[in-house]
Enzyme design. Structure first.
Site, PDB file in Angstrom:
ATOM      1  N   HIS A   1       2.302  12.864 -30.653  1.00  0.00           N
ATOM      2  CA  HIS A   1       1.673  11.551 -30.453  1.00  0.00           C
ATOM      3  C   HIS A   1       1.246  10.940 -31.786  1.00  0.00           C
ATOM      4  CE1 HIS A   1       0.814  12.733 -26.036  1.00  0.00           C
ATOM      5  NE2 HIS A   1       1.968  12.111 -26.159  1.00  0.00           N
TER       6      HIS A   1
ATOM      7  N   LYS B   1       8.952  23.325 -13.944  1.00  0.00           N
ATOM      8  CA  LYS B   1       8.032  22.181 -13.876  1.00  0.00           C
ATOM      9  C   LYS B   1       7.457  22.073 -12.458  1.00  0.00           C
ATOM     10  CE  LYS B   1       6.823  17.530 -14.954  1.00  0.00           C
ATOM     11  NZ  LYS B   1       7.106  16.227 -15.504  1.00  0.00           N
TER      12      LYS B   1
ATOM     13  N   HIS C   1      10.925   9.984 -28.213  1.00  0.00           N
ATOM     14  CA  HIS C   1       9.787  10.841 -27.862  1.00  0.00           C
ATOM     15  C   HIS C   1      10.158  12.338 -27.974  1.00  0.00           C
ATOM     16  CE1 HIS C   1       6.198  12.274 -25.920  1.00  0.00           C
ATOM     17  NE2 HIS C   1       6.907  12.825 -24.947  1.00  0.00           N
TER      18      HIS C   1
ATOM     19  N   ARG D   1      -1.043  22.163 -15.799  1.00  0.00           N
ATOM     20  CA  ARG D   1      -0.097  21.079 -16.094  1.00  0.00           C
ATOM     21  C   ARG D   1      -0.217  20.602 -17.549  1.00  0.00           C
ATOM     22  NH1 ARG D   1       1.991  16.201 -12.084  1.00  0.00           N
ATOM     23  NH2 ARG D   1       3.508  15.380 -13.540  1.00  0.00           N
TER      24      ARG D   1
ATOM     25  N   GLU E   1      -3.117  17.478 -13.084  1.00  0.00           N
ATOM     26  CA  GLU E   1      -3.370  17.902 -14.460  1.00  0.00           C
ATOM     27  C   GLU E   1      -4.820  18.293 -14.731  1.00  0.00           C
ATOM     28  OE1 GLU E   1      -0.922  15.834 -17.271  1.00  0.00           O
ATOM     29  OE2 GLU E   1      -2.206  16.409 -18.919  1.00  0.00           O
TER      30      GLU E   1
ATOM     31  N   GLU F   1      12.546  18.795 -24.260  1.00  0.00           N
ATOM     32  CA  GLU F   1      11.635  19.073 -23.143  1.00  0.00           C
ATOM     33  C   GLU F   1      12.080  20.338 -22.401  1.00  0.00           C
ATOM     34  OE1 GLU F   1       8.895  17.382 -22.785  1.00  0.00           O
ATOM     35  OE2 GLU F   1       9.250  15.460 -23.773  1.00  0.00           O
TER      36      GLU F   1
ATOM     37  N   ARG G   1       0.807  -1.239   0.000  1.00  0.00           N
ATOM     38  CA  ARG G   1       0.000   0.000   0.000  1.00  0.00           C
ATOM     39  C   ARG G   1       0.833   1.278   0.000  1.00  0.00           C
ATOM     40  NH1 ARG G   1      -3.423  -3.156   3.189  1.00  0.00           N
ATOM     41  NH2 ARG G   1      -5.163  -3.835   1.897  1.00  0.00           N
TER      42      ARG G   1
ATOM     43  N   LYS H   1       4.311  11.615 -11.521  1.00  0.00           N
ATOM     44  CA  LYS H   1       3.518  10.702 -12.355  1.00  0.00           C
ATOM     45  C   LYS H   1       4.273   9.392 -12.465  1.00  0.00           C
ATOM     46  CE  LYS H   1       0.969  13.638 -15.594  1.00  0.00           C
ATOM     47  NZ  LYS H   1       0.810  13.951 -17.019  1.00  0.00           N
TER      48      LYS H   1
ATOM     49  N   ASN I   1       2.200  19.778 -22.310  1.00  0.00           N
ATOM     50  CA  ASN I   1       1.996  18.964 -23.518  1.00  0.00           C
ATOM     51  C   ASN I   1       2.197  19.748 -24.811  1.00  0.00           C
ATOM     52  OD1 ASN I   1       1.394  16.479 -22.237  1.00  0.00           O
ATOM     53  ND2 ASN I   1      -0.573  17.346 -21.647  1.00  0.00           N
TER      54      ASN I   1
ATOM     55  N   HIS J   1       3.053  18.016 -27.968  1.00  0.00           N
ATOM     56  CA  HIS J   1       2.727  16.599 -27.802  1.00  0.00           C
ATOM     57  C   HIS J   1       1.508  16.150 -28.621  1.00  0.00           C
ATOM     58  CE1 HIS J   1       5.640  17.097 -24.663  1.00  0.00           C
ATOM     59  NE2 HIS J   1       5.564  15.842 -24.294  1.00  0.00           N
TER      60      HIS J   1
HETATM   61  N1  LIG Z   1       6.635  10.655 -15.151  1.00  0.00           N
HETATM   62  C1  LIG Z   1       6.678  11.655 -15.994  1.00  0.00           C
HETATM   63  O1  LIG Z   1       6.246  12.763 -15.707  1.00  0.00           O
HETATM   64  C2  LIG Z   1       7.319  11.445 -17.328  1.00  0.00           C
HETATM   65  C3  LIG Z   1       7.641  12.549 -18.116  1.00  0.00           C
HETATM   66  C4  LIG Z   1       8.273  12.322 -19.326  1.00  0.00           C
HETATM   67  C5  LIG Z   1       8.583  11.037 -19.727  1.00  0.00           C
HETATM   68  N2  LIG Z   1       8.245   9.985 -18.935  1.00  0.00           N
HETATM   69  C6  LIG Z   1       8.582   8.613 -19.330  1.00  0.00           C
HETATM   70  O2  LIG Z   1       9.990   8.509 -19.376  1.00  0.00           O
HETATM   71  C7  LIG Z   1      10.336   7.505 -20.314  1.00  0.00           C
HETATM   72  C8  LIG Z   1      11.451   8.015 -21.183  1.00  0.00           C
HETATM   73  O3  LIG Z   1      12.555   8.314 -20.376  1.00  0.00           O
HETATM   74  P1  LIG Z   1      14.038   8.352 -20.948  1.00  0.00           P
HETATM   75  O4  LIG Z   1      14.059   9.202 -22.149  1.00  0.00           O
HETATM   76  O5  LIG Z   1      14.928   8.653 -19.814  1.00  0.00           O
HETATM   77  O6  LIG Z   1      14.226   6.869 -21.515  1.00  0.00           O
HETATM   78  P2  LIG Z   1      14.897   5.548 -20.902  1.00  0.00           P
HETATM   79  O7  LIG Z   1      14.623   5.443 -19.466  1.00  0.00           O
HETATM   80  O8  LIG Z   1      14.451   4.441 -21.770  1.00  0.00           O
HETATM   81  O9  LIG Z   1      16.445   5.826 -21.126  1.00  0.00           O
HETATM   82  C9  LIG Z   1      16.945   5.915 -22.438  1.00  0.00           C
HETATM   83  C10 LIG Z   1      18.146   4.992 -22.636  1.00  0.00           C
HETATM   84  O10 LIG Z   1      19.292   5.550 -21.998  1.00  0.00           O
HETATM   85  C11 LIG Z   1      19.898   4.579 -21.138  1.00  0.00           C
HETATM   86  N3  LIG Z   1      20.570   5.320 -20.079  1.00  0.00           N
HETATM   87  C12 LIG Z   1      20.034   5.832 -18.963  1.00  0.00           C
HETATM   88  N4  LIG Z   1      20.954   6.554 -18.314  1.00  0.00           N
HETATM   89  C13 LIG Z   1      22.092   6.477 -19.008  1.00  0.00           C
HETATM   90  C14 LIG Z   1      23.394   7.024 -18.840  1.00  0.00           C
HETATM   91  N5  LIG Z   1      23.673   7.843 -17.832  1.00  0.00           N
HETATM   92  N6  LIG Z   1      24.338   6.720 -19.772  1.00  0.00           N
HETATM   93  C15 LIG Z   1      24.046   5.925 -20.849  1.00  0.00           C
HETATM   94  N7  LIG Z   1      22.826   5.405 -21.057  1.00  0.00           N
HETATM   95  C16 LIG Z   1      21.863   5.682 -20.141  1.00  0.00           C
HETATM   96  C17 LIG Z   1      18.747   3.718 -20.715  1.00  0.00           C
HETATM   97  O11 LIG Z   1      19.195   2.469 -20.234  1.00  0.00           O
HETATM   98  C18 LIG Z   1      17.960   3.607 -22.034  1.00  0.00           C
HETATM   99  O12 LIG Z   1      18.537   2.659 -22.862  1.00  0.00           O
HETATM  100  C19 LIG Z   1       9.078   7.145 -21.074  1.00  0.00           C
HETATM  101  O13 LIG Z   1       8.619   5.891 -20.642  1.00  0.00           O
HETATM  102  C20 LIG Z   1       8.100   8.238 -20.692  1.00  0.00           C
HETATM  103  O14 LIG Z   1       6.769   7.782 -20.673  1.00  0.00           O
HETATM  104  C21 LIG Z   1       7.636  10.178 -17.739  1.00  0.00           C
END
Ligand SMILES: NC(=O)c1ccc[n+]([C@@H]2O[C@H](COP(=O)([O-])OP(=O)(O)OC[C@H]3O[C@@H](n4cnc5c(N)ncnc54)[C@H](O)[C@@H]3O)[C@@H](O)[C@H]2O)c1
Length: 352
Positions: free
Chosen positions: A239, A214, A252, A228, A224, A176, A112, A134, A232, A235
């Site tokens: 998308h 942010k 992305h 918030r 949101e 971003e 929980r 999130k 987007n 976006h």
């Molecule tokens: N919670 C939120 O508010 C929010 C906001 C934006 C995106 N997201 C989510 O975040 C995700 C995307 O995140 P991301 O772009 O970090 O992708 P990711 O977590 O897939 O990382 C990208 C790649 O980089 C590698 N990596 C990570 N750190 C590294 C480092 N220091 N050196 C070398 N490689 C490294 C990872 O292993 C992966 O292969 C999506 O799933 C998206 O939905 C969430």
């Protein structure tokens, strides 16, 4: 540098986002680090040298968005039960946004809800995913459709981790960051134009400002219901681009960069922004290695895909548009012909 988070509407949750060298961390409870093999290989040794805990375990999950699903969550949970973590235990998300979102989600449901902290290692997760609480996973119906709002105890942002990040991933994070400047802060945008963030000091400064913006948004609107949604920007278009290219061609952040250029053109048509300003934004995106071009094959199909977006409520498409640089306007009343006119300009190999 530290950025405070204060969520008044959520039982007054308070914590701090720290942008600095990773400090030594001491815990009296059981701790599990959730990471993946890529990040572990590069940086786990450093993290372990900073942590003191009476009982520390590491849970490694496969690397990739395709593993961001409930099966992986079940695996993480099984690991935590096997290791007998209790309600006082703590999780550490160590990786990019995928790790952060899944660790947060796991922390929110394990017995929980237990504490977790974020140590984001991609630029995108440092400026965006680790801020705001999130959490979630994907399923066959779409991205991030299962999840919770759940805040960490702290976020530690150390830019040294970014030294090993592939260039494309770094650029995707920049999209971003630029987005935040265009929506909320013209001085920040001017700074990004002047400084290409090659020094640690200016990179930290830019990350801190982006996080601050942010945090300011999230503090007002955690769930949101209002402002918030402005995050987007770009976006709505991104998308559809991701959907058309089956999530394979663009990261992305890259799709968001193209989406921002499309939104800018729409904004220009509505006389909300000048031609000079949209050129400045595009130039900055290009300087950071981001794509700004995309060929729309079928305008009608592209337009109809706007309605797949979970944010397009009541058959209205919500567009987040820049109003000059540093301000925004949210519109859901834009005439179909005006939008299609913008799309047309991207259908002939981007004739502008
Ligand atoms: N919670 C939120 O508010 C929010 C906001 C934006 C995106 N997201 C989510 O975040 C995700 C995307 O995140 P991301 O772009 O970090 O992708 P990711 O977590 O897939 O990382 C990208 C790649 O980089 C590698 N990596 C990570 N750190 C590294 C480092 N220091 N050196 C070398 N490689 C490294 C990872 O292993 C992966 O292969 C999506 O799933 C998206 O939905 C969430």
């Amino acid at each position: 540098m530290t950025v405070p988070i204060h969520l008044e509407n959520s039982n007054s949750i308070e914590y701090v986002i720290r942008i600095d060298k990773l400090p030594n961390l001491h815990f009296n409870s059981k701790v599990a680090i959730i990471t993946n093999p890529t990040v572990a290989k590069l940086h786990l040794e450093k993290l372990l040298s900073k942590i003191k805990s009476k009982d520390l375990s590491i849970v490694t999950i496969p690397d990739g968005e395709e593993y961001k699903n409930l099966n992986t969550i079940v695996n993480i949970l099984d690991n935590l039960f096997e290791k007998k973590l209790d309600r006082k235990s703590l999780l550490i998300a160590f990786g990019g946004g995928v790790i952060g979102d899944m660790t947060g989600f796991t922390a929110s449901i394990y017995q929980r809800g237990i504490d977790f902290i974020q140590i984001p290692t991609t630029l995108l997760s440092q400026v965006d995913a680790s801020v705001g609480g999130k959490t979630g996973v994907n399923n066959r119906f779409g991205k991030n459709l299962i999840g919770t709002f759940y805040q960490p105890q702290a976020v530690y942002i150390d830019t040294d981790f970014l030294k090993t990040l592939p260039t494309r991933e770094f650029s995707a994070g920049m999209a971003e960051l630029i987005k935040m400047a265009v929506m909320f802060d013209s001085n920040f945008f001017n700074f990004l134009e002047r400084d290409n963030l090659t020094s640690k000091k200016s990179l930290e400064k830019a990350i801190a400002r982006s996080v601050e913006l942010k945090a300011w948004v999230v503090n007002q609107d955690e769930k949101e219901a209002g402002v918030r949604a402005v995050l987007n920007y770009g976006h709505t278009f991104a998308h559809v681009i991701e959907n058309e290219t089956k999530y394979k061609k663009f990261l992305h952040g890259e799709a968001v960069a193209i989406g921002m250029v499309m939104a800018n053109l729409l904004s220009y048509k509505l006389k909300l922004i000048s031609l000079n300003e949209i050129k400045r934004i595009e130039k900055l995106l290009i300087r950071h290695g981001l794509p700004t071009k995309y060929k729309i094959e079928d305008i009608e199909l592209f337009y109809n895909k706007f309605f797949l977006d979970k944010k397009s409520a009541n058959n209205k498409i919500k567009f987040i548009l820049p109003k000059g640089i540093g301000n925004y306007e949210v519109r859901d009343d834009i005439d179909r012909n005006i939008v299609q006119d913008v799309l047309k300009q991207f259908s002939e190999v981007y004739k502008r």
